[in-house]
Design a protein around this motif. Structure first.
Motif, PDB file in Angstrom:
ATOM      1  N   THR A   1      35.750  82.340  44.520  1.00 25.17           N
ATOM      2  CA  THR A   1      36.229  80.963  44.553  1.00 25.17           C
ATOM      3  C   THR A   1      36.578  80.644  45.997  1.00 25.17           C
ATOM      4  OG1 THR A   1      37.075  81.037  42.295  1.00 25.17           O
ATOM      5  CG2 THR A   1      38.048  79.398  43.755  1.00 25.17           C
ATOM      6  N   HIS A   2      36.023  79.564  46.482  1.00 25.52           N
ATOM      7  CA  HIS A   2      36.262  79.125  47.854  1.00 25.52           C
ATOM      8  C   HIS A   2      37.280  77.991  47.826  1.00 25.52           C
ATOM      9  CE1 HIS A   2      32.775  81.523  48.930  1.00 25.52           C
ATOM     10  NE2 HIS A   2      32.146  80.953  47.908  1.00 25.52           N
ATOM     11  N   ALA A   3      38.347  78.151  48.566  1.00 28.19           N
ATOM     12  CA  ALA A   3      39.425  77.161  48.568  1.00 28.19           C
ATOM     13  C   ALA A   3      39.609  76.568  49.963  1.00 28.19           C
ATOM     14  CB  ALA A   3      40.724  77.809  48.105  1.00 28.19           C
ATOM     15  N   ASP A   4      39.933  75.286  49.989  1.00 26.43           N
ATOM     16  CA  ASP A   4      40.365  74.631  51.214  1.00 26.43           C
ATOM     17  C   ASP A   4      41.341  73.527  50.826  1.00 26.43           C
ATOM     18  OD1 ASP A   4      38.862  72.367  50.452  1.00 26.43           O
ATOM     19  OD2 ASP A   4      37.193  72.865  51.762  1.00 26.43           O
ATOM     20  N   GLU A   5      41.685  72.675  51.766  1.00 24.41           N
ATOM     21  CA  GLU A   5      42.713  71.654  51.493  1.00 24.41           C
ATOM     22  C   GLU A   5      42.283  70.649  50.435  1.00 24.41           C
ATOM     23  OE1 GLU A   5      40.119  70.368  54.823  1.00 24.41           O
ATOM     24  OE2 GLU A   5      41.338  72.160  54.495  1.00 24.41           O
ATOM     25  N   ARG A   6      40.995  70.567  50.141  1.00 26.92           N
ATOM     26  CA  ARG A   6      40.505  69.624  49.125  1.00 26.92           C
ATOM     27  C   ARG A   6      40.583  70.180  47.718  1.00 26.92           C
ATOM     28  NH1 ARG A   6      34.699  69.178  51.307  1.00 26.92           N
ATOM     29  NH2 ARG A   6      35.203  71.379  51.522  1.00 26.92           N
TER      30      ARG A   6
ATOM     31  N   THR B   1      39.036  73.674  45.194  1.00 28.72           N
ATOM     32  CA  THR B   1      38.261  74.913  45.107  1.00 28.72           C
ATOM     33  C   THR B   1      36.826  74.626  44.682  1.00 28.72           C
ATOM     34  OG1 THR B   1      38.821  75.316  42.786  1.00 28.72           O
ATOM     35  CG2 THR B   1      40.303  76.250  44.440  1.00 28.72           C
TER      36      THR B   1
END
Length: 176
Positions: free
Chosen positions: A41-46, A48
């Protein structure tokens, strides 16, 4: 580290058996044909992003022909179900879902074996379930659970390949 030599009632307690290796891999042998893939799972401020399925993974030889989404309210159960012709590929991604499999294929090397998985928001995964393997999905979490199914054949509305057993039955040696 303190070691307690005596504990009241310890002779009545059952010691836990090892369930994982020191690397965290499950010791339970899987039912023949059952595969589990945990894509990152790739997470950033927006938010996942998790890839659900890619033919290039070689996860299964089954074509991608039909997809549907299922939700399960807390404490609710879907199953027991089994298919004669269809393989299921469940991608669990929300809630805490206990997925229990029972191999009812008389000729399978794992006939009679149970597998139990706890998947969902904490551990997103794609799980393959061969035809002839009963399965049930129970939401054991506090929030709504969800999964996507990518079965090996489209749903036949006029002749479903779906057979059900009640929650408690004499076929499957497991109580949900």
């Amino acid at each position: 580290m303190d070691v307690v030599a005596e504990i009241d009632g310890i002779e009545h307690a059952q010691k836990d058996a090892a369930s994982v290796t020191s690397e965290g891999e499950a010791l339970e042998e899987r039912i023949a044909g059952v595969e589990l893939r945990r894509p990152p799972t790739h997470a950033d401020e927006r938010g996942t992003l998790t890839e659900i399925y890619d033919l290039r993974w070689g996860f299964t030889d089954d074509e991608l022909v039909y997809v549907y989404h299922v939700t399960i309210r807390p404490g609710q159960l879907r199953g027991w179900v089994v298919h004669r012709e269809q393989n299921d590929r469940l991608f669990a991604y929300a809630g805490v879902l206990k997925i229990v499999l029972y191999d009812a294929r008389p000729d399978a090397p794992t006939h009679g074996r149970l597998n139990v998985f706890h998947l969902g928001g904490h551990d997103r995964a794609l799980l393959s379930i061969p035809c002839g393997v009963y399965h049930a999905v129970c939401n054991v979490g506090a929030d709504e659970g969800a999964f996507v199914n990518l079965p090996s054949r489209p749903y036949q509305h006029d002749d479903p390949d779906k057979y059900r057993l009640p929650r408690d039955n004499d076929v499957i040696p497991y109580r949900l």
